[in-house]
Design a protein around this motif. Structure first.
Motif, short mmCIF file in Angstrom:
data_model
loop_
_atom_site.label_atom_id
_atom_site.label_comp_id
_atom_site.label_asym_id
_atom_site.label_seq_id
_atom_site.Cartn_x
_atom_site.Cartn_y
_atom_site.Cartn_z
N GLN A 207 0.82 -1.21 0.00
CA GLN A 207 0.00 0.00 0.00
C GLN A 207 0.86 1.26 0.00
OE1 GLN A 207 -3.67 -0.08 -0.05
NE2 GLN A 207 -2.97 1.86 -0.90
N LYS A 208 1.91 1.27 0.81
CA LYS A 208 2.79 2.44 0.87
C LYS A 208 3.49 2.66 -0.47
CE LYS A 208 3.96 2.91 5.80
NZ LYS A 208 4.12 4.37 5.86
N ASN A 209 3.90 1.58 -1.12
CA ASN A 209 4.59 1.72 -2.40
C ASN A 209 3.67 2.26 -3.49
OD1 ASN A 209 7.57 0.47 -2.91
ND2 ASN A 209 6.64 -0.36 -1.07
N PHE A 210 2.46 1.77 -3.55
CA PHE A 210 1.56 2.26 -4.60
C PHE A 210 1.02 3.65 -4.28
CE2 PHE A 210 1.19 -2.39 -5.50
CZ PHE A 210 1.79 -2.32 -6.75
N ASP A 211 1.01 4.03 -3.00
CA ASP A 211 0.69 5.41 -2.66
C ASP A 211 1.83 6.35 -3.07
OD1 ASP A 211 -1.72 4.62 -1.62
OD2 ASP A 211 -1.07 4.67 0.48
N LEU A 212 3.06 5.86 -2.99
CA LEU A 212 4.23 6.66 -3.37
C LEU A 212 4.36 6.79 -4.89
CD1 LEU A 212 7.06 5.41 -0.96
CD2 LEU A 212 6.35 7.79 -1.27
N LEU A 213 3.91 5.81 -5.61
CA LEU A 213 4.12 5.76 -7.05
C LEU A 213 3.17 6.70 -7.79
CD1 LEU A 213 6.11 4.02 -8.70
CD2 LEU A 213 4.23 2.41 -9.10
N LYS A 214 3.71 7.41 -8.76
CA LYS A 214 2.88 8.26 -9.61
C LYS A 214 2.03 7.39 -10.53
CE LYS A 214 6.42 11.91 -9.98
NZ LYS A 214 7.34 12.62 -10.93
N VAL A 215 0.95 7.94 -11.05
CA VAL A 215 0.20 7.24 -12.08
C VAL A 215 1.11 7.05 -13.29
CG1 VAL A 215 -1.79 7.36 -13.65
CG2 VAL A 215 -2.02 8.14 -11.28
N ASN A 216 1.12 5.85 -13.83
CA ASN A 216 2.02 5.40 -14.90
C ASN A 216 3.44 5.15 -14.40
OD1 ASN A 216 0.00 5.47 -16.94
ND2 ASN A 216 0.30 7.69 -17.15
N LYS A 254 7.24 -12.79 -14.89
CA LYS A 254 6.90 -14.00 -14.15
C LYS A 254 8.09 -14.49 -13.33
CE LYS A 254 7.92 -16.87 -18.20
NZ LYS A 254 7.38 -17.89 -19.13
N TRP A 255 7.84 -15.54 -12.54
CA TRP A 255 8.87 -16.17 -11.73
C TRP A 255 9.58 -15.19 -10.81
CZ3 TRP A 255 7.56 -20.88 -11.94
CH2 TRP A 255 7.19 -21.49 -13.13
N GLY A 256 8.82 -14.25 -10.24
CA GLY A 256 9.39 -13.33 -9.26
C GLY A 256 10.11 -12.14 -9.85
N THR A 257 10.25 -12.10 -11.18
CA THR A 257 10.87 -10.94 -11.84
C THR A 257 9.77 -10.21 -12.59
OG1 THR A 257 12.95 -12.15 -12.10
CG2 THR A 257 12.66 -10.19 -13.46
N ILE A 258 9.20 -9.20 -11.94
CA ILE A 258 7.98 -8.59 -12.47
C ILE A 258 8.05 -7.06 -12.50
CG2 ILE A 258 6.47 -10.52 -11.86
CD1 ILE A 258 5.67 -9.08 -9.35
N LYS A 259 7.25 -6.53 -13.38
CA LYS A 259 7.09 -5.08 -13.54
C LYS A 259 5.60 -4.78 -13.31
CE LYS A 259 6.80 -1.66 -17.27
NZ LYS A 259 6.99 -1.46 -18.74
N ILE A 260 5.32 -3.84 -12.41
CA ILE A 260 3.94 -3.45 -12.13
C ILE A 260 3.77 -1.97 -12.46
CG2 ILE A 260 2.07 -3.40 -10.46
CD1 ILE A 260 5.08 -5.28 -9.42
N THR A 261 2.85 -1.66 -13.33
CA THR A 261 2.57 -0.27 -13.69
C THR A 261 1.29 0.17 -13.01
OG1 THR A 261 3.58 -0.63 -15.87
CG2 THR A 261 2.22 1.34 -15.60
N LYS A 262 1.36 1.31 -12.36
CA LYS A 262 0.18 1.88 -11.69
C LYS A 262 -0.61 2.69 -12.72
CE LYS A 262 -1.09 5.10 -7.96
NZ LYS A 262 -0.57 5.94 -6.85
N GLU A 263 -1.81 2.23 -13.05
CA GLU A 263 -2.59 2.84 -14.12
C GLU A 263 -3.66 3.79 -13.63
OE1 GLU A 263 -2.29 -0.34 -17.74
OE2 GLU A 263 -3.94 -0.66 -16.30
N GLN A 264 -3.87 3.87 -12.32
CA GLN A 264 -4.86 4.80 -11.78
C GLN A 264 -4.50 5.18 -10.36
OE1 GLN A 264 -8.33 2.10 -11.96
NE2 GLN A 264 -8.33 2.06 -9.71
N GLU A 265 -5.10 6.25 -9.88
CA GLU A 265 -4.87 6.67 -8.49
C GLU A 265 -5.63 5.76 -7.54
OE1 GLU A 265 -2.94 8.52 -6.98
OE2 GLU A 265 -2.32 10.24 -8.18
N ASN A 266 -5.29 5.89 -6.25
CA ASN A 266 -6.02 5.23 -5.18
C ASN A 266 -6.11 3.72 -5.36
OD1 ASN A 266 -6.55 7.81 -4.01
ND2 ASN A 266 -8.30 8.06 -5.41
N ILE A 267 -4.94 3.10 -5.47
CA ILE A 267 -4.88 1.64 -5.50
C ILE A 267 -5.21 1.12 -4.10
CG2 ILE A 267 -3.38 -0.35 -5.86
CD1 ILE A 267 -4.04 1.18 -8.41
N LYS A 268 -6.08 0.13 -4.05
CA LYS A 268 -6.51 -0.42 -2.76
C LYS A 268 -5.99 -1.84 -2.61
CE LYS A 268 -8.84 -0.92 1.08
NZ LYS A 268 -8.38 -0.28 2.34
N ILE A 269 -5.07 -2.04 -1.65
CA ILE A 269 -4.53 -3.37 -1.37
C ILE A 269 -5.41 -4.04 -0.31
CG2 ILE A 269 -2.54 -4.69 -0.57
CD1 ILE A 269 -2.11 -3.25 -3.23
#
Length: 292
Positions: A207-216, A254-269
Motif C-alpha cells: 500500500q505504501k509503495n503504490f501510494d508513493l508511485l505516480k500514475v504510470n 513472471k517467476w518473481g521478476t515482475i514489472k507493475i505499472t500503476k494505471e490509476q490513483e487510489n490503489i486499494k490493497i
C-alpha cells in the motif's frame, strides 16, 4: 636398617596398590558414564524413529501428512510491522551493483532509467550499500541527475553517504514505520530481494509503495518465485497473479521478476493476514487475502 628398608618398601607397595585401585575406579566410572550417555542417545534415536513410524505407517496418508507437518510447523507470526532476525543482523547481500539490477530486474528497467529527467524520482527498497544508486548518479552529469532515495533497515556503509547536492536521500529503519506520505512521489521503485522479500507486513508495504508511485509509474520487483503465496477463497496464488487481480495495476513478467505499472490513483490493497512464515533467505510466506 634392613627392617626399616623393608617397612619403607611395604608402605610404598601399599601406596601404589591404593593409587592403582583409585585409578581403576575412576576409569570404570568414566566408562560407566559414557555407556549411560550412549544408552540415552540410543533410546532417543529409537524414540524418534518410532515417532516417524507412527506418523507414516499407522495413520492414513492425508492424516499422517497433517499430523507430521504439525510436529515441525513454524509458529505463525502476526502480520505486523516486525523484522526477522536475519534482517536485524543485516546478514544478506548488500553490495549489488547497477549491473546486477539491470540483469535481475525486468528488462524494461533499463529503459525506465534512460527516461529519467532531473525531476524524476527513483526509490530503491532494501538498498544495502546503495551501490546501484550511487553508480547511477555518477553516470549522469550533475544537471541531469534525478532525485533518488535509498531505503534500508540499515545503510551498510563504513564511510559517509554521498548526497549529490541533495538529490540522494536515505531512510533507515523499518519501512512500514516510515512517514512515506512526506516523501516525493516516485516514477520508479525497485526492490531486489529487499523489503518485499522479507517483510511480515506485506499489505502495508504494498500500500505504501503504490501510494508513493505516480500514475504510470513503475514498480520493479525481483524476489523468490515461491517465497510469497496468497490464499484466496481456498485457491493459492503467486505474487504475480495476486497483484494482477488488483484493479488499476498492470503486471508483466513472471517467476518473481515482475514489472507493475500503476494505471490509476487510489490503489486499494486488500488486508493480508500472515498465516505461515519460515525464516529463510528469503523467507517462505503464506498470506490469507481478506476481500471486502
Amino acid at each position: 636398617m634392613k627392617i626399616e628398608s623393608c617397612n619403607f618398601m611395604a608402605y610404598r607397595d601399599a601406596y601404589k596398590s591404593i593409587e592403582w585401585t583409585i585409578e581403576q575406579r575412576k576409569q570404570k566410572s568414566l566408562v560407566s558414564r559414557w555407556r549411560k550417555l550412549l544408552v540415552n542417545l540410543n533410546m532417543r534415536h529409537w524414540m524418534l524413529s518410532a515417532l516417524f513410524i507412527i506418523c507414516f505407517l499407522f495413520l492414513n496418508d492425508a492424516h499422517a501428512q497433517i499430523r507430521c507437518e504439525d510436529l515441525f510447523k513454524e509458529i505463525p507470526r502476526p502480520a505486523t510491522a516486525t523484522i526477522t532476525e536475519k534482517v536485524a543482523k543485516n546478514s544478506f547481500i548488500t553490495d549489488r551493483t547497477l549491473w546486477d539490477y539491470t540483469h535481475d530486474l525486468h528488462p524494461d528497467f533499463t529503459k525506465a532509467l534512460e527516461r529519467m529527467t532531473p525531476e524524476s524520482h527513483w526509490i530503491d527498497m532494501g538498498a544495502g550499500k546503495a551501490k546501484a544508486l550511487i553508480e547511477f548518479m555518477k553516470s549522469r552529469d550533475s544537471e541531469a541527475r534525478p532525485y533518488t532515495t535509498a531505503v534500508a533497515f540499515k545503510i551498510d556503509r563504513w564511510f559517509g553517504m554521498p548526497n549529490f547536492e541533495g538529490k540522494l536521500q536515505t531512510h533507515e529503519g523499518i519501512f512500514e514505520h516510515q512517514p512515506t506520505h512526506q516523501w516525493r512521489k516516485a516514477d520508479v521503485i525497485t526492490d531486489v530481494m529487499g523489503v518485499f522479500s522479507y517483510t511480515t507486513d506485506l499489505g502495508t508495504t504494498l500500500q505504501k509503495n503504490f501510494d508513493l508511485l505516480k500514475v504510470n509509474g513503475e514498480l520493479y520487483i525481483s524476489t523468490s518465485a515461491y517465497g510469497s503465496q496468497f490464499r484466496v477463497n481456498g485457491e493459492t496464488l503467486s505474487l504475480e497473479v495476486f497483484l494482477a487481480s488488483i484493479p488499476g495495476l498492470k503486471v508483466e513478467g513472471k517467476w518473481g521478476t515482475i514489472k507493475i505499472t500503476k494505471e490509476q490513483e487510489n490503489i486499494k490493497i486488500p488486508v493480508l493476514e500472515l498465516e505461515r512464515y519460515k525464516d529463510e533467505s528469503p523467507p517462505i510466506r503464506l498470506f490469507k487475502v481478506h476481500l471486502d
